[in-house]
Each structure stands twice: as C-alpha cells, then as structure tokens.
Enzyme design. Structure first.
Site, PDB file in Angstrom:
ATOM      1  CE  LYS A  56     -42.405 -32.103 -12.631  1.00 52.33           C
ATOM      2  NZ  LYS A  56     -43.203 -32.673 -13.758  1.00 52.33           N
ATOM      3  NE  ARG A 102     -44.082 -30.155  -9.721  1.00 48.50           N
ATOM      4  CZ  ARG A 102     -42.924 -29.592  -9.451  1.00 48.50           C
ATOM      5  NH1 ARG A 102     -42.427 -29.680  -8.252  1.00 48.50           N
ATOM      6  NH2 ARG A 102     -42.274 -28.931 -10.373  1.00 48.50           N
ATOM      7  CG  HIS A 132     -47.620 -31.866 -20.081  1.00 52.24           C
ATOM      8  ND1 HIS A 132     -48.658 -30.987 -19.907  1.00 52.24           N
ATOM      9  CD2 HIS A 132     -46.489 -31.112 -20.084  1.00 52.24           C
ATOM     10  CE1 HIS A 132     -48.176 -29.749 -19.784  1.00 52.24           C
ATOM     11  NE2 HIS A 132     -46.858 -29.810 -19.890  1.00 52.24           N
ATOM     12  CG  HIS A 137     -44.134 -35.549 -22.954  1.00 48.71           C
ATOM     13  ND1 HIS A 137     -43.775 -35.933 -21.681  1.00 48.71           N
ATOM     14  CD2 HIS A 137     -43.983 -34.202 -22.990  1.00 48.71           C
ATOM     15  CE1 HIS A 137     -43.447 -34.861 -20.974  1.00 48.71           C
ATOM     16  NE2 HIS A 137     -43.582 -33.798 -21.750  1.00 48.71           N
ATOM     17  CG  HIS A 165     -43.715 -28.134 -23.872  1.00 49.83           C
ATOM     18  ND1 HIS A 165     -43.644 -29.480 -23.625  1.00 49.83           N
ATOM     19  CD2 HIS A 165     -44.275 -27.573 -22.774  1.00 49.83           C
ATOM     20  CE1 HIS A 165     -44.152 -29.730 -22.423  1.00 49.83           C
ATOM     21  NE2 HIS A 165     -44.533 -28.587 -21.885  1.00 49.83           N
TER      22      HIS A 165
HETATM   23  N1  LIG Z   1     -39.136 -27.665 -15.759  1.00 52.34           N
HETATM   24  C1  LIG Z   1     -40.431 -27.611 -15.954  1.00 52.34           C
HETATM   25  O1  LIG Z   1     -41.221 -27.686 -15.013  1.00 52.34           O
HETATM   26  C2  LIG Z   1     -40.940 -27.438 -17.358  1.00 52.34           C
HETATM   27  C3  LIG Z   1     -42.270 -27.123 -17.577  1.00 52.34           C
HETATM   28  C4  LIG Z   1     -42.674 -26.898 -18.884  1.00 52.34           C
HETATM   29  C5  LIG Z   1     -41.773 -27.001 -19.925  1.00 52.34           C
HETATM   30  N2  LIG Z   1     -40.491 -27.332 -19.679  1.00 52.34           N
HETATM   31  C6  LIG Z   1     -39.497 -27.415 -20.748  1.00 52.34           C
HETATM   32  O2  LIG Z   1     -39.342 -26.127 -21.318  1.00 52.34           O
HETATM   33  C7  LIG Z   1     -38.936 -26.256 -22.671  1.00 52.34           C
HETATM   34  C8  LIG Z   1     -39.749 -25.335 -23.520  1.00 52.34           C
HETATM   35  O3  LIG Z   1     -39.499 -24.017 -23.059  1.00 52.34           O
HETATM   36  P1  LIG Z   1     -39.784 -22.768 -24.016  1.00 52.34           P
HETATM   37  O4  LIG Z   1     -41.113 -22.925 -24.591  1.00 52.34           O
HETATM   38  O5  LIG Z   1     -39.451 -21.580 -23.192  1.00 52.34           O
HETATM   39  O6  LIG Z   1     -38.745 -23.016 -25.214  1.00 52.34           O
HETATM   40  P2  LIG Z   1     -37.264 -22.459 -25.512  1.00 52.34           P
HETATM   41  O7  LIG Z   1     -36.474 -22.341 -24.294  1.00 52.34           O
HETATM   42  O8  LIG Z   1     -36.719 -23.366 -26.571  1.00 52.34           O
HETATM   43  O9  LIG Z   1     -37.514 -21.029 -26.130  1.00 52.34           O
HETATM   44  C9  LIG Z   1     -38.246 -20.933 -27.319  1.00 52.34           C
HETATM   45  C10 LIG Z   1     -37.497 -20.106 -28.378  1.00 52.34           C
HETATM   46  O10 LIG Z   1     -37.624 -18.736 -28.066  1.00 52.34           O
HETATM   47  C11 LIG Z   1     -36.348 -18.136 -27.996  1.00 52.34           C
HETATM   48  N3  LIG Z   1     -36.470 -17.079 -27.022  1.00 52.34           N
HETATM   49  C12 LIG Z   1     -36.544 -17.240 -25.673  1.00 52.34           C
HETATM   50  N4  LIG Z   1     -36.785 -16.070 -25.088  1.00 52.34           N
HETATM   51  C13 LIG Z   1     -36.851 -15.143 -26.051  1.00 52.34           C
HETATM   52  C14 LIG Z   1     -37.067 -13.763 -26.069  1.00 52.34           C
HETATM   53  N5  LIG Z   1     -37.349 -13.086 -24.954  1.00 52.34           N
HETATM   54  N6  LIG Z   1     -37.022 -13.127 -27.257  1.00 52.34           N
HETATM   55  C15 LIG Z   1     -36.780 -13.808 -28.402  1.00 52.34           C
HETATM   56  N7  LIG Z   1     -36.593 -15.127 -28.449  1.00 52.34           N
HETATM   57  C16 LIG Z   1     -36.624 -15.781 -27.285  1.00 52.34           C
HETATM   58  C17 LIG Z   1     -35.421 -19.251 -27.648  1.00 52.34           C
HETATM   59  O11 LIG Z   1     -34.100 -18.962 -28.022  1.00 52.34           O
HETATM   60  C18 LIG Z   1     -36.026 -20.386 -28.464  1.00 52.34           C
HETATM   61  O12 LIG Z   1     -35.609 -20.295 -29.783  1.00 52.34           O
HETATM   62  C19 LIG Z   1     -39.081 -27.712 -23.025  1.00 52.34           C
HETATM   63  O13 LIG Z   1     -37.799 -28.282 -23.045  1.00 52.34           O
HETATM   64  C20 LIG Z   1     -39.905 -28.279 -21.883  1.00 52.34           C
HETATM   65  O14 LIG Z   1     -39.585 -29.631 -21.613  1.00 52.34           O
HETATM   66  C21 LIG Z   1     -40.058 -27.543 -18.414  1.00 52.34           C
HETATM   67 ZN   LIG Z   2     -45.580 -28.183 -20.084  1.00 57.90          ZN
END
Ligand SMILES: NC(=O)c1ccc[n+]([C@@H]2O[C@H](COP(=O)([O-])OP(=O)(O)OC[C@H]3O[C@@H](n4cnc5c(N)ncnc54)[C@H](O)[C@@H]3O)[C@@H](O)[C@H]2O)c1
Ligand SMILES: [Zn+2]
Ligand SMILES: NC(=O)c1ccc[n+]([C@@H]2O[C@H](COP(=O)([O-])OP(=O)(O)OC[C@H]3O[C@@H](n4cnc5c(N)ncnc54)[C@H](O)[C@@H]3O)[C@@H](O)[C@H]2O)c1
Ligand SMILES: [Zn+2]
Lengths: 361, 361
Positions: free
Chosen positions: B142, B240, B247, B251, B264
């Site tokens: 996704k 799925r 969520h 959301h 999130h």
């Molecule tokens: N595609 C999918 O199936 C799916 C599933 C769940 C969530 N999502 C999406 O994922 C996003 C949330 O992802 P997230 O929680 O990873 O947030 P993010 O990508 O914003 O990362 C969170 C924070 O941590 C920092 N960061 C990342 N890795 C780091 C590291 N190793 N060391 C230090 N800092 C680090 C980032 O720069 C950011 O500030 C949302 O946009 C959500 O919609 C997508």
């Molecule tokens: Zn999620």
C-alpha cells in the site's frame, strides 16, 4: 452499433461505437440505480454534452456529481488532478464510486489517473469525444499527467470498465483536432496493417467529411488493432512500444514548442515522417512509401515537417528523456515498409539528426 | 538473519531482517553495477544513514542520486511528491531506475507511490527505519499521500522488489515512535494470533529495551502475519481489512487533531480500545480481555483513550470518510475475543458513539 472487447482476463472490457449513444439509456450499463458517479469534463465540453449525459444517468437513478476542469494540455498536471480528488472528497465519494471521463485525451488521461489513484483505485468509464481519444487514448489503460520536465511522466496503467464512443460528438470537433486524430489513425496503417493504409488512401475524403459509415469502420478497425496490441502486451514491454511510432520525435516538438501550440497528432505526424526518413537512411523504407506516407498525412491536413526554426540538435535532449530510453540509450520505433515496424536500439545520433534535417521546411 | 517471502506470484519479494545490514554489500542485491538508483529520505535520516547506504551502493558500482524531503506527515502530499519526480527528471532517470525508500512510513508511502507513478511504474526497495514501517507499512504494497480532506486518499497498490530491515536503526528512534510501532505489533496479536499476544505480554520489557533477539522475533512474526494476509487478499477486498483494527477511529483522531500531533500508532492504540469497547457492547469481547488489551498498550507507552476534549460526535463525520465506507455505510473492524476479528457492517451509530465515550479521559 459496433462492439469490440479488449481481452485482458479479469480486466477485459467492451468498447461500444455508434451514433446517438448519449441519448441511449443503455449506454452506461452496468451502472445501477443508486450508484454514485463523478463526471470529469472541461469548460468546452460541459455546455455541449454534460446535460444529455447527466440526463440519461439520472434517468437510470444514478447519483451524478461533476467536476469541470479548465481546457488544455497545460492543465494536465498534478495540481489540477488534485481538484478531482477534492471534488470526490467533498461529497464524499467512497471506494465504490465510478469516474466518467467525458472529453478528449487530456480529460481521459487525467480522469483515468485520478481513478487509478483515488483510494488506490476506483472504477472508471471512458467517454472519448475527440477522434484521437476514440481511436487511441481511451483504449489500452495508459493514464498520466505531465510534469514541467516531460509529458506523461506521472501516471498508471489502469483499465477502464468500458469505453463509450458516440460518433455524433465529432460534429462539434474543430477540424484541426480531427486531423490530429487522423495522425494516430494513419499510424496504425503504417505499423500494423497495410490493407488499412490502402483503405485510408481510398477513404480519406469521406473521413474528413465525417461520413458515418467510413468513421464507424475506421474507429472500429483502430480500436481492434490497439486492443490486440494491448492484449498481447499490456504493460508495454515489447509489441506495444510500436504504437509510439513518431512519438519520440513528436514529444520533443511538443515539449520544445510548449504544450498546446502543436497538437499531439500534428507533432506525431511530423515525427512519423522523421522516423520514415531514418528508416530510409537505414535501408528499410523505400522512397515511394515515404511519398505515400507524406501524401496521406498531408491530405489529412497534417504537417509533414518539424516546426520552423527548431534545429535538429534541439530535438536530442528532449528525445533522451523519452520513456523508451533504457540505461541512457535511445530506442526508436522505425517502420519496415508499410504495415510493419520494429523497436530499434542504438540508432546513431547522426542518423537521427539527419532524419530531422530531412524534413525541415 | 531472518528471511521471509511475501508470496504474490510474479510479484513475490523477500524481506530480510538483521542487524548491520547497512554495512553489508549484499543487502541491495540484485541491483547490479551500473544501475541507477534514487534514494528518497528525509532531513532527519539523511545525517544518520544516508552516507553508509550510499557507500555500500557505490561500492557495488551503482550510480546513486538522492532526494531529501522535509520530515513529517504534513509533507506527505502531492506537492512534495512532485519534488521526487523533479529530482528523477532532472538527471534524468529512465524506466529502469530503482527508488530506495530510506525512512519511516511517511517516506515509504511517498517513495512507493512515486515509484508506482513515475513513468507508470519503476522498481522500488523499502528500507524501513521505524518499527512501524518495519512491521507494517513497508510490507504489503500500500502506498499513498494525504489530501487536506483525508489521510492516504491518493495512492496505489504497488509491491516493492525487496524489503531490507536493519535492526540497528531502531537505536536512534525516539521512544514515542517505538511505542507507536508497538501499537501495530499488538494489533497483530489481537486480530490474528493469540499466542503472539501472550508472547508480547511476556516480552514487552525486552522489546522496549531493544533486546535484539526479542526484536528480531517480533518483527519476523509481524511480517509473516502481514505477508500471509496480503498474499490472501492483495487488494483489500476481504481479510486484509482486518489489519485496519482501530484505524477508522484512529484516522478520525489524526484528522481532527491535525497531522503530526498524535502519532499514527497512538491514534490506532486509542482506536483499538474503542473498537474493543464496541465489541464488548455487542457481546463479543469480555471485560477481562479488554483489560489485557489496555494493559499491554499502556505498558507499551501508548494512550488508551482519545484526545481530551474531542467529543464522540466529532468522530463520526471523519469516520464516514473512511475507505471502508461502502454506499454511505460504515463498516468497522471488531475483535471477537483475543486472536480473532471480523469486518462488521451496520454497527448502529449509538454503539459507535458509546464506544468512544467509554474511553474518554
Ligand atoms: N502503507 C501502509 O500499509 C501503511 C501502514 C501503516 C502506516 N502507514 C503510514 O506510515 C506513516 C507513519 O509511519 P511512521 O510511524 O514510520 O512515521 P514517520 O515516517 O513519520 O517516522 C516517524 C519519525 O521518526 C523519524 N525517524 C524514522 N526513522 C528513524 C530512525 N531510525 N532514527 C531516528 N528517527 C527516525 C522520522 O524522521 C519521523 O520524524 C503514516 O503516514 C501512515 O499513514 C502506512
Ligand atoms: Zn496503521
Ligand atoms: N493514454 C493514451 O494512451 C494516450 C494516447 C494518445 C494521446 N494521449 C494524450 O491525449 C491528449 C491529446 O488528446 P486530444 O487530442 O483528444 O486533446 P484534448 O483532450 O485536449 O482535446 C482537444 C480539444 O478539443 C476539445 N474537444 C474535445 N472533444 C470535443 C468535441 N466533441 N467537440 C468540440 N470540442 C471538443 C477539447 O476541449 C480540447 O480543446 C494528450 O495529452 C496525449 O498525451 C494519451
Ligand atoms: Zn499519440
């Protein structure tokens, strides 16, 4: 009424070709009463066709919303695409909505990409209103928007659920746009079907006069040819690339001149002449056939030379940005006589430059 | 090293999990010498990991470009996406390029959608650096960006060519982000695997201490569970949907609070508690299990109630914009005891409102 099927397994879909489809309630089947649709169209087409299309949909109990975009290739952008998403979300429309693209290739490409991306994919129906869209862009599932650095660089392969071609539309189409569509029509003859090329030589005047029988046969044959190619190679890894005859040169013209000054088909027409010259220089296209190609294009009201003042050297950087460039190497579509073509890698730059110089005015 | 395969026919791909992958030249196989890649990352991650990743790629003879985006959910937009396309076109990168998403879910979702759309689809590799991205967003294909009117409303289903999970990354991750990832981890236990839920109750402290064995097992199990679900239902027509436990409520919280204020996983944690209350009110979830869920979430450092001052009525309009709404009807994911869940249509509004009121602070 003509009906063809594009055969793509689960994603197969029908193309319906006839006059008067916009007044036939059966046209938009299998949409059901209570279904939600969003008609995507532009400011030119809305006053001409939006009311009749809305009327037959509403008559069938369908809930119709509309989004009217500005008219022009220069609006085929991510920013304008976002307006479609905004219209969908404001109502809101769910995953079970259907987008209807009512317009030429620009509307079809944008509405198609919007449908591919909205909530990761909703159903869409193509209602092409230009000849170019009817014979080419509405069939095959390529969708895209432009980027300032290149045409159609952002998009998706995404098939419509059906294509509805109303021949009556073409009566309001400006003659230059009709000619532009004829460039793609002639292209099919050159790359795939010598008999059709001959038919076009015989019927060009009827087509220009919008004779319904000639138009109907011509559109059906083009859709058949395109459907066959797409069925064999949906994601353009081989055969489908042939449909880009003239397009690598043509995109260079369109990009250099700025969107909207040269029509797509006009640029493709000049590009096909250039490709024919390249093929002749490589010994696979006769001078006679070259004359038949330029003759037919000219009768269709199309340019057979590039823009005045655009030097051959100005084509190359744009051509190198073409999607057919693999690992920095240009690949060109070249005719091999009439009715056959090939994808050719490694055509030397000097042949490319000479083929452009061959058709300067 | 752990290795799992996501089984999707031609589009199957491996997930590799280990410490030290960013210093192992084999990690980015099968990229070959001379290949072109674009690393997509953000301003926070670039100083931490860009150089080591560039170094092993360049050591293998790969031509590396990079695009560094601003950090934050509020930049997960079409406008910022366009910067990736600009970077690709400026070089230019052709259809044979590979995008590498180096970051959390935001970078993964954006780079993935860019890869799906650039020239209608190029190869991409996920290198998730948050726990949430490692156990959830990087697996399953996704991709999306947000619209001002709704999260993840514009995107594509598009599978990566491989997923590379370096456990060492988590050492620099802020604790709140680690907890956010644990919400999705706990989610797998609740909806699919009671034994894993029990394992989490036993190992929560080790996970919070970043114990490598515990982390490695935990991430592998989550990836396995997600891979199974995705293999069974790639395009989310059934099974799925269960992955969206919490969520729909979540959301609503994220949208109401503005992107970036509630993480999130935090919103999902509160949403899962609400879903559990709804299930309890419908007689399919015990008060004991509810305590175990809130207890485990709280130990993971997660909220078990919605934002202060957000009234139950304020959730509904956002929830109705959820992608699971079909023909105007809300469908909720509800647990059925621990380790099992269902998609349920037609949950009455008063139960939804009460389930939110049940967990106000
Ligand atoms: N595609 C999918 O199936 C799916 C599933 C769940 C969530 N999502 C999406 O994922 C996003 C949330 O992802 P997230 O929680 O990873 O947030 P993010 O990508 O914003 O990362 C969170 C924070 O941590 C920092 N960061 C990342 N890795 C780091 C590291 N190793 N060391 C230090 N800092 C680090 C980032 O720069 C950011 O500030 C949302 O946009 C959500 O919609 C997508
Ligand atoms: Zn999620
Ligand atoms: N997706 C594909 O496979 C594919 C193939 C070829 C071309 N294309 C794309 O198609 C576009 C060109 O399409 P086009 O030539 O249809 O241009 P277009 O959509 O811009 O239409 C041309 C003009 O005619 C007007 N128009 C359309 N139908 C009309 C009608 N019935 N009566 C009066 N006016 C009408 C339009 O408003 C516009 O001003 C380009 O963006 C090109 O990239 C896509
Ligand atoms: Zn064309």
């Amino acid at each position: 009424m003509e009906r063809i099927t594009v055969t793509l397994g689960e994603r197969s879909y029908p193309i319906t070709i006839a006059a008067g489809l916009f007044s036939d309630p059966a046209s938009f089947l299998p949409l059901k009463s209570g279904a939600q649709v969003m008609v995507v169209t532009n400011e030119t087409l809305a006053p001409l066709y939006l009311n009749p299309v809305r009327a037959i949909l509403e008559h069938a109990g369908i809930i119709v919303d509309q989004v009217i975009l500005p008219d022009g290739e220069q609006y085929k952008t991510l920013a304008v695409l976002e307006r479609i998403f905004t219209a969908l979300l404001e109502k809101p429309h769910g995953r079970d909505t259907t987008l209807i693209a009512l317009g030429g290739g620009v509307i079809g490409d944008m509405a198609g990409f919007a449908a591919a991306s909205y909530q990761r994919g909703v159903r869409f129906i193509q209602v092409p209103t230009t000849l170019l869209a009817q014979v080419d862009s509405s069939v095959g599932g390529k969708t895209a928007v432009n980027h300032p650095l290149g045409k159609n660089m952002i998009g998706a392969f995404y098939q419509p659920a059906s294509v509805i071609i109303d021949l009556d539309c073409l009566k309001s189409l400006p003659p230059r746009e009709l000619s532009s569509g004829l460039a793609e029509v002639i292209k099919y003859g050159i790359i795939l079907d010598y008999a059709f090329f001959v038919w076009l030589e015989e019927h060009m005047d009827s087509l220009l006069a919008l004779d319904p029988d000639a138009l109907s046969y011509c559109i059906r044959r083009c859709c058949e040819l395109k459907a066959e190619v797409v069925a064999a190679d949906e994601r353009e890894t081989g055969l489908r690339a042939l449909l880009n005859l003239g397009h690598t040169y043509g995109h260079a013209i369109e990009t250099h001149m700025g969107y909207g000054n040269w029509l797509h088909g006009e640029a493709v027409a000049a590009g096909m002449v250039m490709a024919a010259h390249a093929a002749r220089r490589l010994g696979q296209f006769s001078a006679d056939d070259l004359l038949r190609v330029t003759g037919l294009l000219a009768r269709a009201g199309l340019p057979v030379a590039g823009p005045e003042g655009m030097a051959p050297e100005e084509y190359l950087p744009h051509m190198m940005r073409d999607k057919k460039v693999v690992s920095g190497k240009l690949r060109l579509i070249l005719p091999q006589g009439l009715g056959k073509a090939e994808v050719r890698a490694g055509v030397p730059d000097d042949i490319v430059l000479a083929s452009i110089a061959d058709c300067r005015t």
